[in-house]
Design a protein around this motif. Structure first.
Motif, PDB file in Angstrom:
ATOM      1  N   LYS A   1      -6.029  10.860  -4.257  1.00  0.00           N
ATOM      2  CA  LYS A   1      -6.668  12.159  -4.453  1.00  0.00           C
ATOM      3  C   LYS A   1      -6.123  13.188  -3.463  1.00  0.00           C
ATOM      4  O   LYS A   1      -5.946  14.361  -3.793  1.00  0.00           O
ATOM      5  CB  LYS A   1      -8.185  12.028  -4.284  1.00  0.00           C
ATOM      6  N   ALA A   2      -5.847  12.720  -2.248  1.00  0.00           N
ATOM      7  CA  ALA A   2      -5.332  13.613  -1.201  1.00  0.00           C
ATOM      8  C   ALA A   2      -3.817  13.771  -1.277  1.00  0.00           C
ATOM      9  O   ALA A   2      -3.228  14.502  -0.462  1.00  0.00           O
ATOM     10  CB  ALA A   2      -5.727  13.075   0.166  1.00  0.00           C
ATOM     11  N   LYS A   3      -3.192  13.080  -2.230  1.00  0.00           N
ATOM     12  CA  LYS A   3      -1.731  13.099  -2.399  1.00  0.00           C
ATOM     13  C   LYS A   3      -1.017  12.620  -1.139  1.00  0.00           C
ATOM     14  O   LYS A   3       0.052  13.127  -0.772  1.00  0.00           O
ATOM     15  CB  LYS A   3      -1.246  14.499  -2.798  1.00  0.00           C
ATOM     16  N   SER A   4      -1.630  11.647  -0.465  1.00  0.00           N
ATOM     17  CA  SER A   4      -1.046  11.115   0.771  1.00  0.00           C
ATOM     18  C   SER A   4      -0.732   9.623   0.673  1.00  0.00           C
ATOM     19  O   SER A   4      -0.373   8.997   1.671  1.00  0.00           O
ATOM     20  CB  SER A   4      -2.005  11.350   1.944  1.00  0.00           C
ATOM     21  N   ALA A   5      -0.874   9.038  -0.512  1.00  0.00           N
ATOM     22  CA  ALA A   5      -0.620   7.607  -0.690  1.00  0.00           C
ATOM     23  C   ALA A   5       0.845   7.291  -0.416  1.00  0.00           C
ATOM     24  O   ALA A   5       1.744   8.047  -0.795  1.00  0.00           O
ATOM     25  CB  ALA A   5      -0.995   7.174  -2.103  1.00  0.00           C
ATOM     26  N   THR A   6       1.077   6.160   0.244  1.00  0.00           N
ATOM     27  CA  THR A   6       2.436   5.759   0.587  1.00  0.00           C
ATOM     28  C   THR A   6       2.908   4.618  -0.318  1.00  0.00           C
ATOM     29  O   THR A   6       2.102   3.906  -0.914  1.00  0.00           O
ATOM     30  CB  THR A   6       2.521   5.287   2.043  1.00  0.00           C
ATOM     31  N   GLU A   7       4.218   4.470  -0.359  1.00  0.00           N
ATOM     32  CA  GLU A   7       4.831   3.386  -1.121  1.00  0.00           C
ATOM     33  C   GLU A   7       4.318   2.032  -0.625  1.00  0.00           C
ATOM     34  O   GLU A   7       3.971   1.148  -1.425  1.00  0.00           O
ATOM     35  CB  GLU A   7       6.342   3.485  -0.956  1.00  0.00           C
ATOM     36  N   GLN A   8       4.248   1.856   0.677  1.00  0.00           N
ATOM     37  CA  GLN A   8       3.772   0.598   1.251  1.00  0.00           C
ATOM     38  C   GLN A   8       2.324   0.318   0.869  1.00  0.00           C
ATOM     39  O   GLN A   8       1.953  -0.822   0.578  1.00  0.00           O
ATOM     40  CB  GLN A   8       3.899   0.643   2.782  1.00  0.00           C
ATOM     41  N   GLN A   9       1.510   1.347   0.852  1.00  0.00           N
ATOM     42  CA  GLN A   9       0.104   1.207   0.486  1.00  0.00           C
ATOM     43  C   GLN A   9      -0.038   0.741  -0.962  1.00  0.00           C
ATOM     44  O   GLN A   9      -0.855  -0.134  -1.269  1.00  0.00           O
ATOM     45  CB  GLN A   9      -0.601   2.553   0.678  1.00  0.00           C
ATOM     46  N   VAL A  10       0.778   1.293  -1.841  1.00  0.00           N
ATOM     47  CA  VAL A  10       0.730   0.909  -3.254  1.00  0.00           C
ATOM     48  C   VAL A  10       1.205  -0.532  -3.435  1.00  0.00           C
ATOM     49  O   VAL A  10       0.600  -1.312  -4.175  1.00  0.00           O
ATOM     50  CB  VAL A  10       1.578   1.870  -4.120  1.00  0.00           C
ATOM     51  N   VAL A  11       2.273  -0.905  -2.738  1.00  0.00           N
ATOM     52  CA  VAL A  11       2.779  -2.277  -2.831  1.00  0.00           C
ATOM     53  C   VAL A  11       1.729  -3.265  -2.351  1.00  0.00           C
ATOM     54  O   VAL A  11       1.503  -4.308  -2.984  1.00  0.00           O
ATOM     55  CB  VAL A  11       4.082  -2.435  -2.013  1.00  0.00           C
TER      56      VAL A  11
ATOM     57  N   LYS B   1      10.355  -0.109  -5.876  1.00  0.00           N
ATOM     58  CA  LYS B   1      10.811   0.750  -6.966  1.00  0.00           C
ATOM     59  C   LYS B   1       9.666   1.025  -7.943  1.00  0.00           C
ATOM     60  O   LYS B   1       9.491   2.164  -8.410  1.00  0.00           O
ATOM     61  CB  LYS B   1      11.975   0.074  -7.695  1.00  0.00           C
ATOM     62  N   VAL B   2       8.879   0.005  -8.249  1.00  0.00           N
ATOM     63  CA  VAL B   2       7.724   0.162  -9.141  1.00  0.00           C
ATOM     64  C   VAL B   2       6.682   1.072  -8.495  1.00  0.00           C
ATOM     65  O   VAL B   2       6.095   1.934  -9.152  1.00  0.00           O
ATOM     66  CB  VAL B   2       7.118  -1.213  -9.483  1.00  0.00           C
ATOM     67  N   ALA B   3       6.461   0.886  -7.199  1.00  0.00           N
ATOM     68  CA  ALA B   3       5.508   1.743  -6.475  1.00  0.00           C
ATOM     69  C   ALA B   3       5.953   3.203  -6.525  1.00  0.00           C
ATOM     70  O   ALA B   3       5.128   4.109  -6.711  1.00  0.00           O
ATOM     71  CB  ALA B   3       5.364   1.271  -5.038  1.00  0.00           C
ATOM     72  N   ARG B   4       7.242   3.430  -6.369  1.00  0.00           N
ATOM     73  CA  ARG B   4       7.766   4.807  -6.433  1.00  0.00           C
ATOM     74  C   ARG B   4       7.581   5.399  -7.825  1.00  0.00           C
ATOM     75  O   ARG B   4       7.281   6.591  -7.971  1.00  0.00           O
ATOM     76  CB  ARG B   4       9.240   4.839  -6.021  1.00  0.00           C
ATOM     77  N   ALA B   5       7.765   4.552  -8.848  1.00  0.00           N
ATOM     78  CA  ALA B   5       7.575   5.027 -10.224  1.00  0.00           C
ATOM     79  C   ALA B   5       6.120   5.450 -10.446  1.00  0.00           C
ATOM     80  O   ALA B   5       5.846   6.473 -11.087  1.00  0.00           O
ATOM     81  CB  ALA B   5       7.968   3.930 -11.214  1.00  0.00           C
TER      82      ALA B   5
ATOM     83  N   GLU C   1      -1.639   8.832 -21.511  1.00  0.00           N
ATOM     84  CA  GLU C   1      -1.417   8.500 -20.108  1.00  0.00           C
ATOM     85  C   GLU C   1      -0.989   7.052 -19.919  1.00  0.00           C
ATOM     86  O   GLU C   1      -0.125   6.757 -19.087  1.00  0.00           O
ATOM     87  CB  GLU C   1      -2.678   8.812 -19.299  1.00  0.00           C
ATOM     88  N   PHE C   2      -1.599   6.147 -20.677  1.00  0.00           N
ATOM     89  CA  PHE C   2      -1.217   4.735 -20.565  1.00  0.00           C
ATOM     90  C   PHE C   2       0.237   4.544 -20.975  1.00  0.00           C
ATOM     91  O   PHE C   2       1.014   3.877 -20.260  1.00  0.00           O
ATOM     92  CB  PHE C   2      -2.127   3.855 -21.434  1.00  0.00           C
ATOM     93  N   SER C   3       0.631   5.105 -22.106  1.00  0.00           N
ATOM     94  CA  SER C   3       2.009   4.924 -22.588  1.00  0.00           C
ATOM     95  C   SER C   3       3.024   5.563 -21.640  1.00  0.00           C
ATOM     96  O   SER C   3       4.108   5.007 -21.424  1.00  0.00           O
ATOM     97  CB  SER C   3       2.151   5.497 -24.007  1.00  0.00           C
ATOM     98  N   THR C   4       2.670   6.703 -21.059  1.00  0.00           N
ATOM     99  CA  THR C   4       3.577   7.371 -20.121  1.00  0.00           C
ATOM    100  C   THR C   4       3.792   6.539 -18.869  1.00  0.00           C
ATOM    101  O   THR C   4       4.930   6.329 -18.425  1.00  0.00           O
ATOM    102  CB  THR C   4       3.025   8.758 -19.731  1.00  0.00           C
ATOM    103  N   LEU C   5       2.701   6.055 -18.290  1.00  0.00           N
ATOM    104  CA  LEU C   5       2.814   5.239 -17.075  1.00  0.00           C
ATOM    105  C   LEU C   5       3.483   3.904 -17.373  1.00  0.00           C
ATOM    106  O   LEU C   5       4.340   3.447 -16.603  1.00  0.00           O
ATOM    107  CB  LEU C   5       1.429   5.018 -16.465  1.00  0.00           C
ATOM    108  N   HIS C   6       3.117   3.279 -18.485  1.00  0.00           N
ATOM    109  CA  HIS C   6       3.710   1.983 -18.834  1.00  0.00           C
ATOM    110  C   HIS C   6       5.223   2.109 -18.996  1.00  0.00           C
ATOM    111  O   HIS C   6       5.985   1.264 -18.505  1.00  0.00           O
ATOM    112  CB  HIS C   6       3.077   1.470 -20.131  1.00  0.00           C
ATOM    113  N   ALA C   7       5.662   3.166 -19.656  1.00  0.00           N
ATOM    114  CA  ALA C   7       7.097   3.375 -19.847  1.00  0.00           C
ATOM    115  C   ALA C   7       7.803   3.587 -18.505  1.00  0.00           C
ATOM    116  O   ALA C   7       8.922   3.101 -18.291  1.00  0.00           O
ATOM    117  CB  ALA C   7       7.325   4.576 -20.760  1.00  0.00           C
ATOM    118  N   ALA C   8       7.145   4.299 -17.587  1.00  0.00           N
ATOM    119  CA  ALA C   8       7.737   4.534 -16.266  1.00  0.00           C
ATOM    120  C   ALA C   8       7.899   3.224 -15.497  1.00  0.00           C
ATOM    121  O   ALA C   8       8.934   2.989 -14.854  1.00  0.00           O
ATOM    122  CB  ALA C   8       6.863   5.508 -15.472  1.00  0.00           C
ATOM    123  N   LEU C   9       6.905   2.366 -15.562  1.00  0.00           N
ATOM    124  CA  LEU C   9       6.993   1.070 -14.886  1.00  0.00           C
ATOM    125  C   LEU C   9       8.064   0.203 -15.541  1.00  0.00           C
ATOM    126  O   LEU C   9       8.806  -0.514 -14.851  1.00  0.00           O
ATOM    127  CB  LEU C   9       5.637   0.355 -14.937  1.00  0.00           C
ATOM    128  N   HIS C  10       8.159   0.282 -16.861  1.00  0.00           N
ATOM    129  CA  HIS C  10       9.150  -0.512 -17.598  1.00  0.00           C
ATOM    130  C   HIS C  10      10.571  -0.066 -17.246  1.00  0.00           C
ATOM    131  O   HIS C  10      11.485  -0.897 -17.187  1.00  0.00           O
ATOM    132  CB  HIS C  10       8.904  -0.376 -19.101  1.00  0.00           C
TER     133      HIS C  10
END
Length: 220
Positions: A32-42, A61-65, A87-96
């Motif tokens: 929400k604060a736009k401060s999430a990090t790649e490491q946090q997502v992983v 790479k997936v976290a960055r996507a 939204e689901f299809s957009t995010l799913h395609a990005a992860l793929h």
């Protein structure tokens, strides 16, 4: 046993499990604060077992996507099937694109971080519960059957697999949403009576389904 009784009996246990997931609250706030990090997502993805068999570089790479998706233009809430589909299809395609494999469960879980009141997490255990419940519930039997799980194996065209995965998740979303709507009053009563602070009803319902579909889960 009616599902209403199951909700009443296991509500407290489901909430205790969800309240213990400290990574959820921290990452939702960071996004929400736009401060999430790649490491946090992983770290969060590892906690939810959605990067098993994926090497460290690909996890990042997936976290960055995912983080790139979060920075795009999105609606504040997902109230309709059309919005969830988009939204689901957009995010799913990005992860793929980050890693060619099936990401149906991962997409649902990551999307929940952004829409914790609107979309359920979905995995094998939730699927198993929905398959059975849809067969024994008169109202649910009228809805589109959830069908077989999405496949991304050899010989399956990626575009076809991605489209089916979205359709499959939309069926699950509709079933879980209807289950939440049916038990809205019960959930409110239980929250007030037990003074549970956990705020996301749809997550409580999907956790109850997860517990039901997980043969290894021991009910307390």
């Amino acid at each position: 046993m009616e599902f209403d009784q199951y909700v009443r009996g296991l509500y407290g246990e489901a909430c205790r499990q969800l309240e213990s997931e400290t990574l959820d609250k921290a990452l939702i706030a960071a996004l929400k604060a736009k401060s999430a990090t790649e490491q946090q997502v992983v770290q969060w993805m590892k906690r939810y077992n959605i990067v098993q068999g994926v090497d460290g570089g690909t996890r990042r790479k997936v976290a960055r996507a995912f983080l790139s998706y979060t920075r795009g233009k999105r609606p504040k809430r997902l109230f309709t099937a059309a919005a969830v589909n988009r939204e689901f299809s957009t995010l799913h395609a990005a992860l793929h694109r980050a890693k060619r494999r099936g990401w149906t469960s991962a997409t649902s879980k990551l999307l929940w971080l952004l829409y914790p009141r609107d979309v359920p997490m979905y995995d094998e255990f939730v699927y198993q519960s929905l398959v059975v419940l849809q067969g024994v519930d008169a109202e649910w039997r009228k809805q589109t059957r959830i069908g077989e799980k999405p496949g991304f194996g050899k010989g399956i065209e990626a575009a076809v697999a991605l489209r089916y995965a979205t359709e499959h998740y939309l069926c699950a979303w509709a079933l879980v949403r209807s289950l939440m709507a049916r038990h809205k009053t019960v959930l409110r009563e239980l929250r007030e009576a037990q003074k549970r602070p956990y705020p996301y009803d749809i997550r409580i319902i999907d956790r109850l389904l997860w517990m039901l579909g997980n043969a290894k889960h021991t009910f307390n």
